[in-house]
Motif scaffolding. Structure first.
Motif, PDB file in Angstrom:
ATOM      1  N   SER A 130       0.849  -1.198   0.000  1.00 43.48           N
ATOM      2  CA  SER A 130       0.000   0.000   0.000  1.00 43.48           C
ATOM      3  C   SER A 130       0.877   1.237   0.000  1.00 43.48           C
ATOM      4  O   SER A 130       2.084   1.168   0.268  1.00 43.48           O
ATOM      5  CB  SER A 130      -0.896   0.027   1.247  1.00 43.48           C
ATOM      6  OG  SER A 130      -0.102   0.239   2.399  1.00 43.48           O
ATOM      7  N   GLY A 131       0.239   2.359  -0.281  1.00 42.70           N
ATOM      8  CA  GLY A 131       0.943   3.629  -0.222  1.00 42.70           C
ATOM      9  C   GLY A 131       1.424   3.933   1.186  1.00 42.70           C
ATOM     10  O   GLY A 131       2.531   4.443   1.390  1.00 42.70           O
ATOM     11  N   THR A 132       0.588   3.621   2.162  1.00 44.30           N
ATOM     12  CA  THR A 132       0.956   3.854   3.560  1.00 44.30           C
ATOM     13  C   THR A 132       2.260   3.131   3.902  1.00 44.30           C
ATOM     14  O   THR A 132       3.181   3.715   4.494  1.00 44.30           O
ATOM     15  CB  THR A 132      -0.169   3.347   4.501  1.00 44.30           C
ATOM     16  OG1 THR A 132      -1.354   4.076   4.222  1.00 44.30           O
ATOM     17  CG2 THR A 132       0.205   3.499   5.966  1.00 44.30           C
ATOM     18  N   TYR A 158      -1.561  14.390   2.327  1.00 45.57           N
ATOM     19  CA  TYR A 158      -1.881  13.110   2.966  1.00 45.57           C
ATOM     20  C   TYR A 158      -0.850  12.080   2.524  1.00 45.57           C
ATOM     21  O   TYR A 158      -0.497  12.000   1.362  1.00 45.57           O
ATOM     22  CB  TYR A 158      -3.276  12.644   2.539  1.00 45.57           C
ATOM     23  CG  TYR A 158      -3.654  11.280   3.092  1.00 45.57           C
ATOM     24  CD1 TYR A 158      -3.855  11.083   4.463  1.00 45.57           C
ATOM     25  CD2 TYR A 158      -3.815  10.181   2.245  1.00 45.57           C
ATOM     26  CE1 TYR A 158      -4.206   9.844   4.970  1.00 45.57           C
ATOM     27  CE2 TYR A 158      -4.177   8.930   2.751  1.00 45.57           C
ATOM     28  CZ  TYR A 158      -4.370   8.766   4.103  1.00 45.57           C
ATOM     29  OH  TYR A 158      -4.715   7.538   4.605  1.00 45.57           O
ATOM     30  N   HIS A 159      -0.357  11.325   3.508  1.00 43.25           N
ATOM     31  CA  HIS A 159       0.675  10.344   3.175  1.00 43.25           C
ATOM     32  C   HIS A 159       0.320   8.953   3.668  1.00 43.25           C
ATOM     33  O   HIS A 159       1.192   8.110   3.857  1.00 43.25           O
ATOM     34  CB  HIS A 159       2.011  10.783   3.781  1.00 43.25           C
ATOM     35  CG  HIS A 159       2.476  12.131   3.297  1.00 43.25           C
ATOM     36  ND1 HIS A 159       2.898  12.346   2.002  1.00 43.25           N
ATOM     37  CD2 HIS A 159       2.554  13.331   3.918  1.00 43.25           C
ATOM     38  CE1 HIS A 159       3.234  13.625   1.851  1.00 43.25           C
ATOM     39  NE2 HIS A 159       3.027  14.242   2.999  1.00 43.25           N
ATOM     40  N   GLU A 220       3.600  15.844  -1.058  1.00 40.25           N
ATOM     41  CA  GLU A 220       2.917  15.460  -2.287  1.00 40.25           C
ATOM     42  C   GLU A 220       3.228  16.594  -3.264  1.00 40.25           C
ATOM     43  O   GLU A 220       2.724  17.712  -3.069  1.00 40.25           O
ATOM     44  CB  GLU A 220       1.403  15.466  -2.090  1.00 40.25           C
ATOM     45  CG  GLU A 220       0.756  14.287  -1.446  1.00 40.25           C
ATOM     46  CD  GLU A 220      -0.766  14.485  -1.443  1.00 40.25           C
ATOM     47  OE1 GLU A 220      -1.419  14.150  -2.427  1.00 40.25           O
ATOM     48  OE2 GLU A 220      -1.285  14.984  -0.452  1.00 40.25           O
ATOM     49  N   ASN A 225      -5.156  15.327  -2.002  1.00 41.30           N
ATOM     50  CA  ASN A 225      -5.963  14.630  -1.019  1.00 41.30           C
ATOM     51  C   ASN A 225      -6.744  15.574  -0.128  1.00 41.30           C
ATOM     52  O   ASN A 225      -7.365  15.175   0.847  1.00 41.30           O
ATOM     53  CB  ASN A 225      -5.074  13.728  -0.149  1.00 41.30           C
ATOM     54  CG  ASN A 225      -4.701  12.444  -0.881  1.00 41.30           C
ATOM     55  OD1 ASN A 225      -5.535  11.559  -1.034  1.00 41.30           O
ATOM     56  ND2 ASN A 225      -3.461  12.342  -1.347  1.00 41.30           N
ATOM     57  N   ASP A 253       6.159  12.111  -2.369  1.00 40.13           N
ATOM     58  CA  ASP A 253       5.103  11.112  -2.265  1.00 40.13           C
ATOM     59  C   ASP A 253       4.257  11.204  -3.529  1.00 40.13           C
ATOM     60  O   ASP A 253       3.402  12.077  -3.671  1.00 40.13           O
ATOM     61  CB  ASP A 253       4.263  11.350  -1.007  1.00 40.13           C
ATOM     62  CG  ASP A 253       3.177  10.295  -0.847  1.00 40.13           C
ATOM     63  OD1 ASP A 253       3.021   9.443  -1.749  1.00 40.13           O
ATOM     64  OD2 ASP A 253       2.478  10.327   0.182  1.00 40.13           O
ATOM     65  N   VAL A 255       2.279   8.771  -4.651  1.00 39.54           N
ATOM     66  CA  VAL A 255       1.305   7.672  -4.643  1.00 39.54           C
ATOM     67  C   VAL A 255       0.116   8.005  -5.553  1.00 39.54           C
ATOM     68  O   VAL A 255      -0.391   7.142  -6.272  1.00 39.54           O
ATOM     69  CB  VAL A 255       0.850   7.344  -3.207  1.00 39.54           C
ATOM     70  CG1 VAL A 255      -0.332   6.378  -3.204  1.00 39.54           C
ATOM     71  CG2 VAL A 255       2.004   6.741  -2.409  1.00 39.54           C
ATOM     72  N   ILE A 256      -0.293   9.275  -5.550  1.00 38.61           N
ATOM     73  CA  ILE A 256      -1.439   9.638  -6.403  1.00 38.61           C
ATOM     74  C   ILE A 256      -0.990  10.224  -7.746  1.00 38.61           C
ATOM     75  O   ILE A 256      -1.628  10.008  -8.776  1.00 38.61           O
ATOM     76  CB  ILE A 256      -2.395  10.592  -5.640  1.00 38.61           C
ATOM     77  CG1 ILE A 256      -3.846  10.418  -6.095  1.00 38.61           C
ATOM     78  CG2 ILE A 256      -1.999  12.035  -5.779  1.00 38.61           C
ATOM     79  CD1 ILE A 256      -4.857  11.056  -5.139  1.00 38.61           C
ATOM     80  N   LYS A 281      -1.324   3.152  -5.755  1.00 34.29           N
ATOM     81  CA  LYS A 281      -2.434   3.370  -6.692  1.00 34.29           C
ATOM     82  C   LYS A 281      -2.154   2.779  -8.091  1.00 34.29           C
ATOM     83  O   LYS A 281      -2.184   1.570  -8.235  1.00 34.29           O
ATOM     84  CB  LYS A 281      -2.824   4.846  -6.707  1.00 34.29           C
ATOM     85  CG  LYS A 281      -3.258   5.297  -5.290  1.00 34.29           C
ATOM     86  CD  LYS A 281      -4.035   6.587  -5.180  1.00 34.29           C
ATOM     87  CE  LYS A 281      -4.655   6.715  -3.806  1.00 34.29           C
ATOM     88  NZ  LYS A 281      -3.951   7.568  -2.871  1.00 34.29           N
TER      89      LYS A 281
HETATM   90  C1  LIG Z   1      -3.499   7.292  -1.358  1.00 34.70           C
HETATM   91  C2  LIG Z   1      -2.289   7.941  -0.860  1.00 34.70           C
HETATM   92  C3  LIG Z   1      -1.500   7.374   0.159  1.00 34.70           C
HETATM   93  C4  LIG Z   1      -1.918   6.140   0.909  1.00 34.70           C
HETATM   94  O1  LIG Z   1      -1.961   5.020   0.097  1.00 34.70           O
HETATM   95  P1  LIG Z   1      -2.817   3.745   0.621  1.00 34.70           P
HETATM   96  O2  LIG Z   1      -2.577   2.726  -0.457  1.00 34.70           O
HETATM   97  O3  LIG Z   1      -4.219   4.202   0.731  1.00 34.70           O
HETATM   98  O4  LIG Z   1      -2.223   3.337   1.921  1.00 34.70           O
HETATM   99  C5  LIG Z   1      -0.315   7.991   0.492  1.00 34.70           C
HETATM  100  N1  LIG Z   1       0.086   9.110  -0.129  1.00 34.70           N
HETATM  101  C6  LIG Z   1      -0.653   9.687  -1.101  1.00 34.70           C
HETATM  102  C7  LIG Z   1      -0.133  10.926  -1.769  1.00 34.70           C
HETATM  103  C8  LIG Z   1      -1.859   9.136  -1.489  1.00 34.70           C
HETATM  104  O5  LIG Z   1      -2.590   9.740  -2.432  1.00 34.70           O
END
Ligand SMILES: *Cc1c(COP(=O)(O)O)cnc(C)c1O
Length: 443
Positions: A130-132, A158-159, A220, A225, A253, A255-256, A281
């Motif tokens: 996961s991103g977390t 959000y991270h 980010e 988020n 970060d 992730v998104i 993601k």
């Molecule tokens: C979604 C997100 C996360 C968390 O990812 P999960 O897979 O939900 O744990 C962390 N950082 C960013 C920038 C995100 O958009």
């Protein structure tokens, strides 16, 4: 539905023929708020969450067979839409190979080589679930590499739900933080500093004082988020430069934004080489995959080559590895980014002009690549949380329900962004606008 009958004894199907209201009542008895991630509960927009049973392309189908055009897309991962036919073939083939190995295997190797070949600052990668997890691990690496304790993050980013970053700006000194969730020990956030976005001078001041103790700056680069808080390029470049000057590692970060704002994400667009970068993601093609990547010397600190422990029973699951690789390769082969970016413009221009016929307030769409955020028009760009208009949540909730009613599914919160996928063809978009015209000018 005879195809289900052979599995009936194993999987139940007790939901068939029920309404979302009935299922939500049952779900609340067995799970907190009836859901497994808070936004899904519709708390932010009110009403009962729709229970969906299947999806295909740009379409979600609820348990009673009603179809919706999906602009939430599982909060970002589905850049090719639901069950892209070519990726689906890979997934079906994978089901016949193995579901989890817990061993060395070739599929994560191919995804790792593909990413490290295409993204120069991702010299090495480690897959997680996961991103977390990716963010949590990247912070551990940064602390190990620098021998420093403090982490700097920005309010409105959000991270994931790791303790150390579930913080908001404290009321006291610049950089001070307080917990953003119950159940977090003061100890786990004692070394987390928080600053507002869009203000490079406070970052410089903080570094002048505490720079030598800050292991990592995490941001980010496209905060998405808390609405879509597009940052000035000068701000991002300045804080990166400041961190580097003080020996602080820069963690982007993504992730998104990774594989969403272009194949190389925001790092590529900005021309910044982060020390560490986190993905999630899109990288798993719709399956649970996260990844932290970056400088070879930093990744080599991770076990078993180095002293930073990090492990995962289901890490590098073959479904995620192969669906992820197929998804990433297809975005390149089919030149997906400029196409969906153009369609995002068409969609949002159309939606805004329809929304403005209502006359309740003047709307605008903040867009970046294939992400969009609908909100009340402001004279100045909104780059920080405290600049979001009052009443935004309520204004969004009305639009959300009007659209939902007619078959358009947006993320159920005014603070979440919308996404487009490659499956959102011009036809899907014109159909969406037709529906929206009907939905939003009704009352
Ligand atoms: C979604 C997100 C996360 C968390 O990812 P999960 O897979 O939900 O744990 C962390 N950082 C960013 C920038 C995100 O958009």
């Amino acid at each position: 539905m005879s195809q289900h009958s052979s599995q009936e004894k194993l999987i139940g199907n007790t939901w068939r023929g029920k309404t979302s209201e009935e299922l939500f009542e049952r779900a609340k008895l067995v799970s907190p708020g009836g859901v497994h991630s808070p936004v899904r509960s519709f708390r932010s927009v009110g009403g009962t969450p729709v229970f969906f049973a299947s999806a295909n392309g740009a379409t979600l189908t609820d348990i009673q067979g009603k179809e919706y055009v999906d602009y939430c897309l599982s909060f970002g991962p589905l850049i090719l839409g639901h069950r892209d036919p070519e990726v689906e073939e890979v997934v079906r083939e994978t089901a016949g190979l193995a579901w989890s190995f817990g061993t060395a295997e070739p599929y994560s190797l191919e995804l790792a080589e593909f990413i490290t070949n295409q993204i120069p600052w991702a010299e090495k990668v480690r897959f997680v679930n996961s991103g977390t997890e990716a963010v949590m691990s990247a912070l551990r690496v940064a602390r190990a590499a620098t021998g420093r304790e403090k982490i700097l993050k920005f309010d409105g980013c959000y991270h994931g739900h790791l303790d150390a970053l579930l913080v908001k700006t404290g009321s006291g000194l610049a950089g001070e933080s307080s917990s953003d969730s119950a159940g977090i020990s003061a100890h786990s956030i004692a070394n987390t500093l928080v600053l507002p976005l869009d203000d490079e001078s406070v970052v410089e001041e903080l570094f002048a004082k505490e720079g030598k103790d800050i292991a990592a700056l995490i941001i980010e680069p496209l905060p998405a988020n808390y609405g879509l808080l597009i940052q000035r390029k000068e701000f991002l470049l300045k804080i990166v430069e400041t961190a580097k000057k003080h020996g602080t590692l820069v963690i982007f970060d993504e992730v998104i934004s990774g594989f969403r704002t272009g194949f190389q994400g925001m790092s590529g667009l900005l021309g910044v080489r982060p020390d560490l970068v986190t993905y999630g993601k899109i990288i798993g093609g719709g399956f649970p995959v996260g990844c932290y990547a970056g400088r070879k010397d930093l990744l080599d600190l991770v076990a078993p080559s180095g002293p930073v422990y990090q492990a995962g029973t289901l890490s590098a699951s073959p479904f995620g590895m192969r669906a992820g690789l197929a998804t990433l390769k297809k975005t390149q082969r089919d030149n997906v980014y400029p196409i969906i970016e153009q369609r995002t413009k068409t969609l949002t221009e159309g939606l805004v002009s329809i929304l403005n016929q209502r006359g309740d307030q003047e709307w605008e769409a903040v867009i970046h690549s294939s992400l969009f955020w609908l909100r009340k028009k402001t004279s100045e760009p909104v780059r920080r949380v405290d600049q979001i208009s009052e009443g935004h949540k309520e204004g969004f909730a009305k639009v959300f329900h009007a659209l939902l009613n007619e078959g358009i599914y947006l993320a159920p919160s005014g603070y979440e962004v919308g996404f487009l996928s490659f499956a959102h063809t011009d036809l899907v978009i014109s159909k969406t606008l037709e529906i929206a015209q009907k939905a939003l000018t009704k009352n």
